[in-house]
Design an enzyme around this catalytic site. Sequence first.
Site, PDB file in Angstrom:
ATOM      1  N   GLU A  36      -0.849   9.703   0.305  1.00 59.07           N
ATOM      2  CA  GLU A  36      -1.348   8.276   0.942  1.00 59.07           C
ATOM      3  C   GLU A  36      -2.181   8.501   1.948  1.00 59.07           C
ATOM      4  O   GLU A  36      -3.609   8.239   2.774  1.00 59.07           O
ATOM      5  CB  GLU A  36       0.205   7.782   2.237  1.00 59.07           C
ATOM      6  CG  GLU A  36       1.013   7.187   1.433  1.00 59.07           C
ATOM      7  CD  GLU A  36       0.152   6.042   0.156  1.00 59.07           C
ATOM      8  OE1 GLU A  36      -0.406   6.037   1.051  1.00 59.07           O
ATOM      9  OE2 GLU A  36       1.078   5.484  -0.401  1.00 59.07           O
ATOM     10  N   TYR A 119       1.430   3.109   9.517  1.00 55.42           N
ATOM     11  CA  TYR A 119       0.443   2.811   8.027  1.00 55.42           C
ATOM     12  C   TYR A 119       1.342   3.813   6.326  1.00 55.42           C
ATOM     13  O   TYR A 119       2.431   4.106   6.504  1.00 55.42           O
ATOM     14  CB  TYR A 119      -0.595   2.371   7.917  1.00 55.42           C
ATOM     15  CG  TYR A 119      -0.954   2.528   6.054  1.00 55.42           C
ATOM     16  CD1 TYR A 119      -0.616   1.755   5.553  1.00 55.42           C
ATOM     17  CD2 TYR A 119      -1.676   3.662   5.287  1.00 55.42           C
ATOM     18  CE1 TYR A 119      -0.606   1.439   3.758  1.00 55.42           C
ATOM     19  CE2 TYR A 119      -0.959   3.533   4.000  1.00 55.42           C
ATOM     20  CZ  TYR A 119      -0.833   3.337   2.903  1.00 55.42           C
ATOM     21  OH  TYR A 119      -0.940   2.924   2.270  1.00 55.42           O
ATOM     22  N   ASP A 137      -2.082  -2.594   5.206  1.00 57.56           N
ATOM     23  CA  ASP A 137      -3.479  -1.854   5.118  1.00 57.56           C
ATOM     24  C   ASP A 137      -3.883  -3.329   5.223  1.00 57.56           C
ATOM     25  O   ASP A 137      -3.476  -4.391   5.487  1.00 57.56           O
ATOM     26  CB  ASP A 137      -3.121  -0.885   4.083  1.00 57.56           C
ATOM     27  CG  ASP A 137      -2.933  -1.258   2.366  1.00 57.56           C
ATOM     28  OD1 ASP A 137      -2.799  -3.567   2.316  1.00 57.56           O
ATOM     29  OD2 ASP A 137      -3.374  -0.800   1.730  1.00 57.56           O
TER      30      ASP A 137
END
Length: 346
Positions: A36, A119, A137
């Site tokens: 991520e 996020y 996102d």
Amino acid sequence: MEIKSFAQNIVGWYHRHCRDLPWRHTRNPYFIWLSEVILQQTRVAQGTPYYLKFVEQYPTIFDLAAAPEQEVMRLWQGLGYYSRARNLHQTAQYIVQNLNGQFPDSYQKLLQLKGIGPYTAAAVASFAYNEAVAVVDGNVYRVLARVFGIDTDVASTAGKKEFAHLAAQLIDQAQPATYNQAIMEFGAIQCQPVSPDCLLCPLQGQCLANATGRVGELPFKTKKTKVRGRFFNYLVFRQGNSIALQLRTNRDIWQQLYDFYLVETDDLVSDLDQLPLENTTGTITGPSRVYTHILTHQRIQAQFWQVHLADSQAGVLPVGLQLYTPDEIEALPKPVLISAYLKEYF
Ligand code: SF4
């Protein structure tokens, strides 16, 4: 639109179209977090080799925490946004030193970590622990804005709240990890920013933007990014095969990366005499061609001059510069601009 049918459509589409990506085969929170952080602001094609390199070099969070920062930065080189690499490293050290290497196992606990925002916390919590917390996102904003016809500015505080609230209502409580993967993938592949293929979309009949001809207008953004022009003049001091570099420590781009002696000017200069230089010794050649380097908020134009020092001039380098051999330079973390110049001239 009925919430259940939205989730079903998205997940059904995902099972038919999802890409086989390495981080989708793991529930290990450390690997998911790595992926991520690497993929923020980075396309999958560009980020995947970095993910594989990091997993290979640092197979556990203990390996990452124990690595020298310079080595982590070097491995990150080319991805940009270098503060992400520093935060990644510092957070790994924090988890090892304070949490016995155990990754926090909930959204709320993940949010406490440095460099982990809503996020990333939602992504790790849902993908690793199947916690029902929605990711939001850029891809998700786009899908929701279009399907539900929302024209609130996604960059505004009100917009962020509205989208987060809607996303939380839509998440499939029975399979949050799959749903989150699905809606992001749907935004990345099907509901693309420009000219999405609405004719072949499973949400075509329910999508308000499609029904009202507003696909090109949504999501709505008012703020345009202002791009600042900068002009870098580099003096590349060299002695034999060695070249002088300095560690960038100021609060600016490329912190903790190495570059050459830099004089920044308000405009492009055509002659070295235009630069405010103090008694530079050595034979000077250049300038190089003008390199243009684009960052999100900056457009940098850079020129390079080489300053050839004789052996007897060993001690005349400006403060902060140090001579490195070609092998040493290879191992140093450097901005892509500096690597490009070195590749072309050395
Ligand atoms: S119909 Fe078009 S705009 Fe609407 S969700 Fe599908 S691809 Fe996106």
